[in-house]
Scaffold this motif. Structure first.
Motif, PDB file in Angstrom:
ATOM      1  N   THR A   3     -13.867 -51.468  21.568  1.00  0.00           N
ATOM      2  CA  THR A   3     -13.734 -52.440  20.479  1.00  0.00           C
ATOM      3  C   THR A   3     -14.662 -53.621  20.738  1.00  0.00           C
ATOM      4  O   THR A   3     -14.632 -54.222  21.817  1.00  0.00           O
ATOM      5  CB  THR A   3     -12.287 -52.943  20.368  1.00  0.00           C
ATOM      6  OG1 THR A   3     -11.432 -51.844  20.033  1.00  0.00           O
ATOM      7  CG2 THR A   3     -12.164 -54.010  19.295  1.00  0.00           C
ATOM      8  N   LEU A  29     -14.331 -55.632  15.178  1.00  0.00           N
ATOM      9  CA  LEU A  29     -13.521 -56.710  14.622  1.00  0.00           C
ATOM     10  C   LEU A  29     -14.440 -57.892  14.331  1.00  0.00           C
ATOM     11  O   LEU A  29     -15.481 -58.044  14.973  1.00  0.00           O
ATOM     12  CB  LEU A  29     -12.426 -57.129  15.610  1.00  0.00           C
ATOM     13  CG  LEU A  29     -11.434 -56.047  16.039  1.00  0.00           C
ATOM     14  CD1 LEU A  29     -10.504 -56.591  17.120  1.00  0.00           C
ATOM     15  CD2 LEU A  29     -10.636 -55.535  14.852  1.00  0.00           C
ATOM     16  N   ILE A  40      -7.731 -63.528  18.126  1.00  0.00           N
ATOM     17  CA  ILE A  40      -7.845 -62.070  18.183  1.00  0.00           C
ATOM     18  C   ILE A  40      -7.769 -61.586  19.627  1.00  0.00           C
ATOM     19  O   ILE A  40      -7.049 -60.631  19.946  1.00  0.00           O
ATOM     20  CB  ILE A  40      -9.157 -61.614  17.528  1.00  0.00           C
ATOM     21  CG1 ILE A  40      -9.102 -61.861  16.017  1.00  0.00           C
ATOM     22  CG2 ILE A  40      -9.427 -60.131  17.817  1.00  0.00           C
ATOM     23  CD1 ILE A  40     -10.412 -61.601  15.298  1.00  0.00           C
ATOM     24  N   THR A  43      -4.382 -61.297  21.264  1.00  0.00           N
ATOM     25  CA  THR A  43      -3.423 -60.326  20.724  1.00  0.00           C
ATOM     26  C   THR A  43      -3.948 -58.895  20.667  1.00  0.00           C
ATOM     27  O   THR A  43      -3.171 -57.969  20.469  1.00  0.00           O
ATOM     28  CB  THR A  43      -2.998 -60.733  19.297  1.00  0.00           C
ATOM     29  OG1 THR A  43      -4.160 -60.824  18.457  1.00  0.00           O
ATOM     30  CG2 THR A  43      -2.300 -62.089  19.315  1.00  0.00           C
ATOM     31  N   THR A  44      -5.262 -58.717  20.852  1.00  0.00           N
ATOM     32  CA  THR A  44      -5.876 -57.391  20.678  1.00  0.00           C
ATOM     33  C   THR A  44      -6.822 -57.088  21.830  1.00  0.00           C
ATOM     34  O   THR A  44      -7.631 -57.946  22.197  1.00  0.00           O
ATOM     35  CB  THR A  44      -6.673 -57.339  19.355  1.00  0.00           C
ATOM     36  OG1 THR A  44      -5.827 -57.750  18.279  1.00  0.00           O
ATOM     37  CG2 THR A  44      -7.188 -55.935  19.097  1.00  0.00           C
TER      38      THR A  44
END
Length: 226
Positions: A3, A29, A40, A43-44
């Motif tokens: 990611t 993202l 972000i 949390t990710t």
């Protein structure tokens, strides 16, 4: 799938980067400023950040410093500034690479791949530096030991003895062999130094030192970790 978080206040730049990354199979993202990026990341799971310097609310330099407080994920900074001082500032605040706008998307993609490949190798090295024995974790790279998640304070010699035994599970080491391997000098036959250090080690890592589950005594031969 890796990611990648693209942080830039210009939606057109984000779109271009997004397309190139997506075509290479990355999950992408987007964030419009540093504050959104931090939200972000908290949390990710993110494997790499592409971070613009000049942004509203929180600029890239401040965002980079904040990210480094909570994450070691690679950061590639983007900036329209070409002065060397700006590159130095970006890299010293924690960025791993720096590109000047306008940039070639293919070159950015190559740098993304290089950073992720490097991070993958580091991750493998860190994994192989760990020895896990039930509730006992030995980190050879950091010279650190935890028991049930709690740090255990060992002297350098205690750590070296534990590391020697743990890296050779099932092998019995005599006091002489332990001494010569750890102290790097000839063993004295009447010396009980090793026994004392083993006893101290057990006091620190064993729930019941007289009935050890980690460092076993093989009577008349030496010590081992199974």
């Amino acid at each position: 799938m890796n990611t990648v978080l693209v942080v830039d206040d210009d939606p057109e730049i984000r779109d271009v980067i997004h397309v190139y990354l997506r075509n290479e199979g990355y999950h992408v993202l987007e964030a419009a400023d540093g504050l959104e990026a931090l939200s972000i990341i908290q949390t990710t799971p993110v494997h790499l950040v592409i971070l613009d310097v000049m942004m509203p609310r929180m600029d890239g330099i401040k965002a980079c410093m904040k990210i480094r407080e909570i994450s070691s994920t690679p950061i590639i900074m983007l900036s329209a500034k070409e002065e060397d001082i700006d590159k130095i500032t970006g890299l010293t605040t924690g960025a791993d690479d720096y590109m000047v706008k306008p940039f070639n998307p293919l070159e950015l993609l190559a740098r993304v791949k290089a950073q992720l490949r490097r991070q993958s190798l580091i991750g493998k090295e860190e994994f192989h530096s760990l020895i896990i024995l039930k509730d006992l974790v030995i980190d050879k790279a950091k010279h650190a030991v935890t028991l049930k998640g709690n740090p255990i304070s060992l002297t350098p010699l205690e750590f070296s003895i534990l590391e020697l035994l743990a890296t050779h599970p099932g092998q019995v080491f005599s006091s002489e062999k332990i001494y010569e391997s750890v102290w790097k000098e000839p063993y004295g036959y009447s010396d009980n130094t090793v026994m004392v250090h083993i006893r101290n080690l057990r006091e620190k890592i064993e729930d019941r030192p007289r009935e050890p589950k980690y460092i076993k005594t093989v009577w008349g031969v030496g010590y081992k970790i199974e």
